[in-house]
Design a protein around this motif. Sequence first.
Motif, short mmCIF file in Angstrom:
data_model
loop_
_atom_site.label_atom_id
_atom_site.label_comp_id
_atom_site.label_asym_id
_atom_site.label_seq_id
_atom_site.Cartn_x
_atom_site.Cartn_y
_atom_site.Cartn_z
N ARG A 152 -24.60 46.18 89.73
CA ARG A 152 -23.47 47.12 89.75
C ARG A 152 -23.76 48.31 90.67
NH1 ARG A 152 -21.05 48.14 83.77
NH2 ARG A 152 -19.44 49.16 85.04
N GLU A 153 -25.02 48.71 90.78
CA GLU A 153 -25.34 49.79 91.72
C GLU A 153 -25.11 49.34 93.16
OE1 GLU A 153 -29.19 51.44 91.19
OE2 GLU A 153 -28.61 52.65 89.45
N LYS A 154 -25.40 48.09 93.49
CA LYS A 154 -25.17 47.58 94.84
C LYS A 154 -23.70 47.31 95.12
CE LYS A 154 -29.51 47.42 96.04
NZ LYS A 154 -30.04 48.31 97.13
N ILE A 155 -22.95 46.96 94.07
CA ILE A 155 -21.53 46.64 94.25
C ILE A 155 -20.73 47.87 94.67
CG2 ILE A 155 -19.47 46.09 92.86
CD1 ILE A 155 -20.93 43.87 91.62
N SER A 158 -19.86 47.67 98.17
CA SER A 158 -19.21 46.44 98.61
C SER A 158 -17.70 46.62 98.56
CB SER A 158 -19.63 45.25 97.73
OG SER A 158 -21.03 45.09 97.72
N SER A 159 -17.01 45.78 99.33
CA SER A 159 -15.54 45.85 99.39
C SER A 159 -14.94 44.95 98.31
CB SER A 159 -15.05 45.41 100.77
OG SER A 159 -15.54 44.10 101.06
N VAL A 160 -15.00 45.43 97.07
CA VAL A 160 -14.42 44.69 95.95
C VAL A 160 -12.91 44.94 95.93
CG1 VAL A 160 -14.47 44.38 93.44
CG2 VAL A 160 -16.57 44.95 94.68
N PRO A 161 -12.09 43.90 95.70
CA PRO A 161 -10.64 44.12 95.60
C PRO A 161 -10.32 45.17 94.54
CG PRO A 161 -11.13 41.78 95.69
CD PRO A 161 -12.45 42.48 95.59
N PRO A 162 -9.34 46.02 94.79
CA PRO A 162 -9.03 47.11 93.84
C PRO A 162 -8.76 46.64 92.43
CG PRO A 162 -7.88 47.43 95.92
CD PRO A 162 -8.49 46.08 96.00
N ALA A 163 -8.12 45.47 92.28
CA ALA A 163 -7.79 44.99 90.94
C ALA A 163 -9.01 44.57 90.14
CB ALA A 163 -6.82 43.82 91.04
N LEU A 164 -10.13 44.31 90.82
CA LEU A 164 -11.33 43.83 90.13
C LEU A 164 -12.42 44.89 90.02
CD1 LEU A 164 -11.71 40.25 91.66
CD2 LEU A 164 -10.78 40.87 89.43
N ILE A 172 -16.83 39.02 85.75
CA ILE A 172 -17.00 37.83 86.58
C ILE A 172 -18.48 37.56 86.85
CG2 ILE A 172 -16.54 36.85 88.85
CD1 ILE A 172 -13.85 38.31 88.80
N ILE A 173 -19.22 38.61 87.21
CA ILE A 173 -20.65 38.46 87.48
C ILE A 173 -21.40 38.00 86.23
CG2 ILE A 173 -22.75 39.68 88.15
CD1 ILE A 173 -20.96 41.48 89.89
#
Length: 225
Positions: A152-155, A158-164, A172-173
């Motif tokens: 979660r610190e690395k995420i 990252s370009s995670v979709p706004p809805a997720l 999910i992970i």
Amino acid sequence: MVFAVFLGMCSYLAVSKKVSTAVGLGAAVIFVLAITVPLNWLLDQYLLQPGALVWLGPEYADYDLSFLSFIMFIATIATMVQLVEIIVEKFSPSLYNSLGIFLPLIAVNCAILGGSLFMQAREIETLGLALNYGISSGIGWFLAILAIAAIREKIRYSSVPPALRGLGITFIITGLMGIGFLSFGGMLTGGDEEGEPSTEPEAKIEKVEKKEVKEELAKNTKTIQ
């Protein structure tokens, strides 16, 4: 506890935003499990099981206090959690403040109670095995929350979709990690493969017997003709 039976998910998801906080809570869970599982094993063996009170005298051999298992286990867990809370507040106020309400909530963490109930269901025979089971279960929970906290610190970068974003991608992970863990667990069982070698010789014997019967029938037919 997390990836196999999905216990302790509330604190697993809420306190896994930072690795430092996850390490503190994971250490507290290891300590609580290492103390409560052996204590509850002693309660189960010498107080709760049918006939466990025989050490008081033959007249108590028929007593069955197993219906008190939940109450006794939770009482032991609550006592140990209060001890952990006092120790953490005394020696690490910053960790105590970062954990917040989730430190006393270890008392109602289903992973802690699950460790004692699984110990009882698996009928662990010795105190040493109960201690080993408690420590190992705590280490497993510690590694699970440490892994998700690092991810979660690395995420964050990252370009995670706004809805997720937030709990969505975390669920999910966690699901993917659980699938991988259960896949390795299924590969290590090998229960279905044990019966295969024993069936092959039986099949060969049946083929040989059928062949011999056919040859004898052919000989008898020629003799009659």
